[in-house]
Design a protein around this motif. Structure first.
Motif, PDB file in Angstrom:
ATOM      1  N   ARG A  99       0.804  -1.229   0.000  1.00 27.57           N
ATOM      2  CA  ARG A  99       0.000   0.000   0.000  1.00 27.57           C
ATOM      3  C   ARG A  99       0.837   1.280   0.000  1.00 27.57           C
ATOM      4  N   SER A 100       2.048   1.221   0.497  1.00 26.55           N
ATOM      5  CA  SER A 100       2.871   2.434   0.490  1.00 26.55           C
ATOM      6  C   SER A 100       3.163   2.868  -0.946  1.00 26.55           C
ATOM      7  N   TRP A 101       3.278   1.901  -1.862  1.00 24.55           N
ATOM      8  CA  TRP A 101       3.515   2.249  -3.267  1.00 24.55           C
ATOM      9  C   TRP A 101       2.278   2.840  -3.914  1.00 24.55           C
ATOM     10  N   ALA A 102       1.107   2.489  -3.408  1.00 21.97           N
ATOM     11  CA  ALA A 102      -0.113   3.129  -3.899  1.00 21.97           C
ATOM     12  C   ALA A 102      -0.096   4.616  -3.531  1.00 21.97           C
ATOM     13  N   LEU A 103       0.375   4.932  -2.339  1.00 27.20           N
ATOM     14  CA  LEU A 103       0.484   6.326  -1.919  1.00 27.20           C
ATOM     15  C   LEU A 103       1.538   7.062  -2.734  1.00 27.20           C
ATOM     16  N   TYR A 104       2.718   6.467  -2.881  1.00 29.14           N
ATOM     17  CA  TYR A 104       3.776   7.107  -3.670  1.00 29.14           C
ATOM     18  C   TYR A 104       3.331   7.325  -5.109  1.00 29.14           C
ATOM     19  N   GLY A 105       2.633   6.345  -5.657  1.00 26.16           N
ATOM     20  CA  GLY A 105       2.141   6.470  -7.018  1.00 26.16           C
ATOM     21  C   GLY A 105       1.114   7.575  -7.154  1.00 26.16           C
ATOM     22  N   GLY A 106       0.229   7.685  -6.188  1.00 21.91           N
ATOM     23  CA  GLY A 106      -0.767   8.756  -6.209  1.00 21.91           C
ATOM     24  C   GLY A 106      -0.136  10.131  -6.157  1.00 21.91           C
ATOM     25  N   ILE A 107       0.885  10.264  -5.336  1.00 20.66           N
ATOM     26  CA  ILE A 107       1.604  11.540  -5.249  1.00 20.66           C
ATOM     27  C   ILE A 107       2.310  11.830  -6.570  1.00 20.66           C
ATOM     28  N   THR A 108       2.888  10.814  -7.182  1.00 17.80           N
ATOM     29  CA  THR A 108       3.584  10.973  -8.463  1.00 17.80           C
ATOM     30  C   THR A 108       2.606  11.387  -9.559  1.00 17.80           C
ATOM     31  N   VAL A 109       1.425  10.781  -9.577  1.00 17.77           N
ATOM     32  CA  VAL A 109       0.400  11.166 -10.550  1.00 17.77           C
ATOM     33  C   VAL A 109       0.013  12.628 -10.345  1.00 17.77           C
ATOM     34  N   LEU A 110      -0.149  13.036  -9.099  1.00 14.78           N
ATOM     35  CA  LEU A 110      -0.514  14.419  -8.797  1.00 14.78           C
ATOM     36  C   LEU A 110       0.555  15.397  -9.284  1.00 14.78           C
TER      37      LEU A 110
END
Length: 69
Positions: free
Chosen positions: A44-55
């Motif tokens: 799940r931490s990569w889901a957060l990092y990915g979301g921030i990267t998309v933003l």
């Protein structure tokens, strides 16, 4: 000429960040299980990092549209 290069660079990096961040998010959520040897799968931490990267990528794309011609 300089503004055009900046605009293109922001667009290229923005698209790259949106695509890679989307992949990271989907891998982190366990939706995309590719490649099978990835350490990001169902973490799940990569889901957060990915979301921030998309933003960040979306902000770059938005800002590239605001550069005057």
């Amino acid at each position: 000429m300089g503004k055009r290069i900046l605009k293109i660079a922001l667009q290229v990096f923005g698209v790259a960040l949106v695509l890679s961040g989307g992949l990271w998010t989907l891998q982190g959520l366990g939706i995309v299980m590719w490649p099978a040897s990835s350490f990001m799968l169902a973490d799940r931490s990569w889901a957060l990092y990915g979301g921030i990267t998309v933003l960040v990528g979306a902000i770059l794309l938005w800002s590239s549209g605001r550069i005057a011609r």
